[in-house]
Design a protein around this motif. Structure first.
Motif, PDB file in Angstrom:
ATOM      1  N   VAL A 225       0.952  -1.270  -0.078  1.00 58.20           N
ATOM      2  CA  VAL A 225      -0.196   0.211   0.724  1.00 58.20           C
ATOM      3  C   VAL A 225       1.010   1.140  -0.438  1.00 58.20           C
ATOM      4  O   VAL A 225       1.648   1.560   0.729  1.00 58.20           O
ATOM      5  CB  VAL A 225      -0.649   0.038   1.050  1.00 58.20           C
ATOM      6  CG1 VAL A 225      -1.890   1.211   0.919  1.00 58.20           C
ATOM      7  CG2 VAL A 225      -1.517  -1.051   1.461  1.00 58.20           C
ATOM      8  N   TYR A 226       1.154   1.528  -1.062  1.00 57.59           N
ATOM      9  CA  TYR A 226       1.310   3.154  -1.283  1.00 57.59           C
ATOM     10  C   TYR A 226       0.828   4.319  -0.060  1.00 57.59           C
ATOM     11  O   TYR A 226      -0.455   4.857  -1.136  1.00 57.59           O
ATOM     12  CB  TYR A 226       1.992   3.018  -2.749  1.00 57.59           C
ATOM     13  CG  TYR A 226       2.662   2.163  -3.660  1.00 57.59           C
ATOM     14  CD1 TYR A 226       3.633   1.414  -3.415  1.00 57.59           C
ATOM     15  CD2 TYR A 226       1.541   1.801  -4.447  1.00 57.59           C
ATOM     16  CE1 TYR A 226       3.812   0.617  -3.702  1.00 57.59           C
ATOM     17  CE2 TYR A 226       2.033   0.942  -5.668  1.00 57.59           C
ATOM     18  CZ  TYR A 226       3.077   0.033  -4.786  1.00 57.59           C
ATOM     19  OH  TYR A 226       3.732  -1.598  -5.514  1.00 57.59           O
ATOM     20  N   ARG A 227       1.886   5.200   0.680  1.00 56.88           N
ATOM     21  CA  ARG A 227       0.652   6.116   1.434  1.00 56.88           C
ATOM     22  C   ARG A 227       1.979   7.168   1.216  1.00 56.88           C
ATOM     23  O   ARG A 227       2.890   7.138   0.785  1.00 56.88           O
ATOM     24  CB  ARG A 227       0.633   6.071   2.272  1.00 56.88           C
ATOM     25  CG  ARG A 227      -0.722   5.187   2.969  1.00 56.88           C
ATOM     26  CD  ARG A 227      -0.032   4.489   4.319  1.00 56.88           C
ATOM     27  NE  ARG A 227      -0.702   3.055   4.509  1.00 56.88           N
ATOM     28  CZ  ARG A 227      -1.510   3.244   5.591  1.00 56.88           C
ATOM     29  NH1 ARG A 227      -2.653   3.744   5.494  1.00 56.88           N
ATOM     30  NH2 ARG A 227      -2.293   2.159   5.701  1.00 56.88           N
ATOM     31  N   ALA A 228       1.124   8.577   0.947  1.00 58.31           N
ATOM     32  CA  ALA A 228       1.914   9.599   0.863  1.00 58.31           C
ATOM     33  C   ALA A 228       1.701  10.472   1.625  1.00 58.31           C
ATOM     34  O   ALA A 228       0.220  10.852   1.803  1.00 58.31           O
ATOM     35  CB  ALA A 228       2.681  10.053  -0.268  1.00 58.31           C
ATOM     36  N   ASP A 229       2.076  11.803   2.111  1.00 56.65           N
ATOM     37  CA  ASP A 229       1.149  13.607   1.745  1.00 56.65           C
ATOM     38  C   ASP A 229       0.668  14.156   0.484  1.00 56.65           C
ATOM     39  O   ASP A 229       2.255  14.510   0.512  1.00 56.65           O
ATOM     40  CB  ASP A 229       1.806  13.892   3.176  1.00 56.65           C
ATOM     41  CG  ASP A 229       0.825  15.442   3.060  1.00 56.65           C
ATOM     42  OD1 ASP A 229      -0.060  15.405   2.149  1.00 56.65           O
ATOM     43  OD2 ASP A 229       1.173  15.898   3.824  1.00 56.65           O
ATOM     44  N   TYR A 230      -0.205  13.853  -0.669  1.00 58.32           N
ATOM     45  CA  TYR A 230       0.081  13.848  -1.618  1.00 58.32           C
ATOM     46  C   TYR A 230      -0.346  15.704  -1.386  1.00 58.32           C
ATOM     47  O   TYR A 230      -0.381  15.981  -1.846  1.00 58.32           O
ATOM     48  CB  TYR A 230      -1.484  13.516  -2.206  1.00 58.32           C
ATOM     49  CG  TYR A 230      -0.662  12.013  -2.297  1.00 58.32           C
ATOM     50  CD1 TYR A 230       0.436  11.058  -3.574  1.00 58.32           C
ATOM     51  CD2 TYR A 230      -1.294  10.386  -1.604  1.00 58.32           C
ATOM     52  CE1 TYR A 230       0.071   9.926  -3.617  1.00 58.32           C
ATOM     53  CE2 TYR A 230      -0.189   9.334  -1.892  1.00 58.32           C
ATOM     54  CZ  TYR A 230      -0.550   9.489  -2.973  1.00 58.32           C
ATOM     55  OH  TYR A 230       0.577   8.190  -3.040  1.00 58.32           O
ATOM     56  N   ASN A 231      -0.935  16.052  -0.910  1.00 55.11           N
ATOM     57  CA  ASN A 231      -1.735  17.157  -0.472  1.00 55.11           C
ATOM     58  C   ASN A 231      -0.192  17.948  -0.703  1.00 55.11           C
ATOM     59  O   ASN A 231       0.290  19.440  -0.609  1.00 55.11           O
ATOM     60  CB  ASN A 231      -2.205  18.016   0.564  1.00 55.11           C
ATOM     61  CG  ASN A 231      -3.797  17.408   0.243  1.00 55.11           C
ATOM     62  OD1 ASN A 231      -3.773  17.078  -0.148  1.00 55.11           O
ATOM     63  ND2 ASN A 231      -3.765  16.797   1.035  1.00 55.11           N
ATOM     64  N   ALA A 232       0.770  17.790  -0.128  1.00 57.48           N
ATOM     65  CA  ALA A 232       2.157  18.832   0.632  1.00 57.48           C
ATOM     66  C   ALA A 232       2.820  18.799  -0.831  1.00 57.48           C
ATOM     67  O   ALA A 232       4.346  19.493  -0.820  1.00 57.48           O
ATOM     68  CB  ALA A 232       2.331  18.322   1.951  1.00 57.48           C
ATOM     69  N   MET A 233       2.517  17.520  -1.746  1.00 54.25           N
ATOM     70  CA  MET A 233       3.635  17.753  -2.903  1.00 54.25           C
ATOM     71  C   MET A 233       3.720  18.237  -3.709  1.00 54.25           C
ATOM     72  O   MET A 233       2.369  18.707  -4.306  1.00 54.25           O
ATOM     73  CB  MET A 233       3.395  16.340  -3.005  1.00 54.25           C
ATOM     74  CG  MET A 233       4.350  15.051  -3.491  1.00 54.25           C
ATOM     75  SD  MET A 233       4.088  13.323  -3.936  1.00 54.25           S
ATOM     76  CE  MET A 233       4.111  12.130  -2.889  1.00 54.25           C
ATOM     77  N   GLN A 234       4.766  18.192  -4.054  1.00 52.00           N
ATOM     78  CA  GLN A 234       4.601  19.932  -5.162  1.00 52.00           C
ATOM     79  C   GLN A 234       4.117  19.405  -6.047  1.00 52.00           C
ATOM     80  O   GLN A 234       4.862  17.982  -6.916  1.00 52.00           O
ATOM     81  CB  GLN A 234       6.115  20.450  -5.471  1.00 52.00           C
ATOM     82  CG  GLN A 234       6.985  20.667  -4.054  1.00 52.00           C
ATOM     83  CD  GLN A 234       5.811  22.248  -3.583  1.00 52.00           C
ATOM     84  OE1 GLN A 234       5.851  23.134  -4.691  1.00 52.00           O
ATOM     85  NE2 GLN A 234       6.109  22.623  -2.456  1.00 52.00           N
ATOM     86  N   SER A 235       4.289  19.542  -7.357  1.00 50.01           N
ATOM     87  CA  SER A 235       3.212  19.176  -8.761  1.00 50.01           C
ATOM     88  C   SER A 235       5.036  19.433  -9.392  1.00 50.01           C
ATOM     89  O   SER A 235       4.701  21.022  -9.557  1.00 50.01           O
ATOM     90  CB  SER A 235       2.476  19.272  -9.148  1.00 50.01           C
ATOM     91  OG  SER A 235       1.976  20.881  -8.928  1.00 50.01           O
TER      92      SER A 235
END
Lengths: 411, 113, 117
Positions: free
Chosen positions: B7-17
């Motif tokens: 299961v891949y998790r990350a803080d996607y909101n904080a990630m710079q596009s």
């Protein structure tokens, strides 16, 4: 056996043996020649036996004639000069010494190889079934047409095209290698499964023919079960499934040939021997890690050999249908699952689930809803049965539904 | 062999596009990593990426928009692999490109339904 | 038609259930999934045992569960076909996991055919 029964009987058992062995010898591309030689052999029997009497060992007589015809053909034909001669040069100096091996072992090996050759992914499933009936089961074109509810021309065309395709794809008669066998076996099993179903669920009125189709499917599957390269768990599972179903032959038709539904069958007519075989094969299938749809259907069929309505039975059937649907959806499995749900968890839950099924073009769907409402609301039951009646196409189905409506107003 | 879920998790909101090039580079790294698992015959299903928006159901039919806004990390995707042991599965997971972006991989043995 | 993943989140993976409870829960789950499969909307699914799970963190540190920043644990998932998130949420409402207080089911649309994770 009287002569007029003997020749058709021998045709059914010997035609396929001769054809397979000759195809193996001449190459699959010569399938029609092999069929012709086998056909001429029977023609000779028809012409001579009435005058000279039936030979002491009719099968051996047929084999001997077929061998001679094949040798003559080889001697005459280019096939010998260009193809076989090249291969046999070192061992065989002339056609008369070619060994046409009609031993039990070579017959079985050839038939098994033929099964894999015919169930080739390059030809349609319909054509695979047709060719299997012709080449592996020795059915006449008319019989095939009757069994598959179509006409002779269609079958002739279908078989012709299939043979062409096998030729152009250069399909060989051989057992697949270890890496391919699982995939190819899957196709063969599907064809055998459909062949059996064709006989078991067919609508045409010739019951003897139906049982024959089923028994042929069982026989072909047991060839796979006997060979140590192909005797995999799913083969036993399919064989088990077929035996369980076939055990109900005597109970599922009345004197007029009309279908008797499972719940109305006289279980004393169920064939104990076939049930025992089914259980034996199901046991043999219980190895390995893969649970195929044949395993699940065989297990469902096993529970149907117990007539008594127990909670255990329906709970098991429900779970098996749950599993089956996860592997492969079919409307009929979805409907049967809902019926089992009613028996195991109660009618109320089953009605809620039935209404989600989205099968409003299927008469079985409304028949099921009618059944579910039967004891709750006979008006709703009647409405559903009537919808089913409009959608039903065959006389048998219409009759069954009409009986259900009749039973409602009587009760 | 056992089956495992990543299961891949990350803080996607904080990630710079990132730029288009960076995205392409990242895609390539994912594909290469999954390809190497497949080359070992251990990839059952490369799985899927999950869209960022979603719903969360709570008991008594309460539906909220999710996923899990109250926490930073969310699930971005998953894959199915084969391995002899948890340790081997963890070793494979260590190569996941998501880890270089501040994400994590949850490794769970599968109980076939 | 889209695909959605329904993720079963248990409030506390360490909570102990009796064998009878587990059996009853298994049956409910099988019946629930069977009902979805009977509508031809089931794609795949798996249960995930709580024991012995690991998380590989971005700095290469491997920890045992609980996972992420929450103590909630994923107990399994299924993938269903649905026309909308609402339809998928309807399926989720029947999930027996929701009988446990504090448990939730997360419904997430699967991103398809973009070749990226």
């Amino acid at each position: 056996m009287k002569q007029q029964e003997l020749i058709p009987h021998l045709f059914r058992t010997e035609f396929r043996k001769i054809t397979s062995v000759l195809c193996k010898l001449l190459g699959l591309a010569q399938m029609e020649i092999a069929e012709d030689i086998a056909g001429e052999t029977f023609l000779l029997a028809l012409e001579t036996w009435p005058y000279k009497g039936i030979p002491e060992n009719p099968a051996a007589w047929l084999h001997a004639v077929a061998k001679n015809k094949a040798k003559n053909y080889i001697a005459r034909s280019n096939v010998f000069n260009t193809k076989i001669a090249a291969e046999l040069k070192h061992t065989t100096p002339c056609a008369q010494e070619i060994d046409i091996d009609l031993s039990e072992k070579n017959i079985k090996d050839s038939q098994l190889q033929m099964m894999f050759a015919i169930c080739h992914p390059s030809i349609s499933t319909e054509a695979q079934i047709g060719l299997s009936l012709r080449i592996l089961c020795g059915f006449g074109i008319e019989e095939i047409a009757n069994a598959l509810l179509t006409n002779k021309e269609t079958i002739n065309k279908r078989l012709f095209r299939a043979k062409e395709k096998l030729r152009s794809e250069n399909v060989k008669m051989e057992l697949p290698g270890d890496t391919e066998i699982d995939k190819k076996l899957e196709t063969v099993l599907l064809t055998l499964y459909l062949l059996f179903n064709e006989g078991y669920y067919s609508e045409s009125s010739d019951n003897v023919l139906h049982e024959d189709l089923c028994m042929e499917a069982i026989w072909l599957t047991s060839l796979l079960a006997e060979n140590e390269k192909t005797n995999q768990p799913q083969v036993y599972a399919l064989l088990s499934l077929m035996c369980f179903h076939a055990s109900r032959f005597a109970a599922r038709r009345d004197k007029n040939g009309e279908l008797i539904l499972y719940q109305d069958q006289d279980e004393t007519l169920w064939n104990e021997e076939l049930i025992a075989k089914g259980m034996y094969f199901l046991n043999m299938a219980s190895t390995g890690h893969v649970i195929s749809k044949y395993h699940l259907e065989a297990a469902i069929a096993y529970w149907h050999t117990k007539k008594e309505d127990t909670r255990e039975k329906w709970e098991n059937i429900l779970q098996l249908f749950n599993q089956l649907l996860r592997i492969e959806y079919s409307p009929i499995a979805a409907l049967n699952r809902t019926y089992a749900l009613a028996k195991a968890n109660g009618v109320a839950e089953a009605i809620v689930e039935a209404e989600k099924l989205n099968l409003a073009d299927n008469h079985f769907y409304f028949t099921l809803l009618g059944e579910l409402y039967k004891d709750l609301d006979s008006n709703k039951a009647k409405q559903n049965f009537e919808k089913a009646l409009i959608l039903a196409k065959t006389p048998t189905d219409k009759q069954t539904i009409q009986k259900k409506i009749g039973a409602l107003s009587a009760g | 062999m056992k089956d495992f879920l990543f299961v891949y998790r990350a803080d996607y909101n904080a990630m710079q596009s990132g730029t288009a090039e960076q995205m392409q580079e990242m895609t390539k790294r994912w594909m290469d990593w999954l390809g190497s698992i497949a080359a070992q015959g251990k990839l059952i299903d490369r799985g899927n990426r999950l869209n960022n928006s979603g719903h969360v159901l709570k008991p008594n039919n309460v539906v909220t928009n999710g996923p899990y806004m109250e926490i930073k990390e969310s699930i971005g995707g998953y894959s199915l692999i084969k391995a002899e042991s948890y340790d081997e599965a963890v070793e494979i997971a260590k190569g996941c490109p998501g880890l270089t972006m501040g994400g994590s991989v949850e490794v769970r043995e599968i109980n076939r339904l | 038609m889209n695909e959605y993943m329904l993720i079963f989140r248990h409030e506390d993976g360490n909570r102990v259930a009796s064998p009878q409870q587990i059996q009853a829960w298994m049956k409910q789950t099988m019946d629930w999934i069977g009902g979805i499969a009977a509508q031809n909307k089931f794609v795949q699914g798996n249960g995930l045992p709580f024991d012995d799970a690991r998380v590989v963190q971005h700095d290469g540190v491997v920890t045992n569960g609980p996972f992420g920043e929450i103590k909630e644990t994923i107990g399994g998932y299924i993938i269903v076909k649905a026309d909308s998130a609402d339809e998928a949420a309807e399926f989720a409402k029947g999930c027996p996991v929701l009988q446990g207080d504090g448990n939730t089911v997360e419904v997430r649309k699967i991103a398809k055919a973009d070749g990226v994770h």
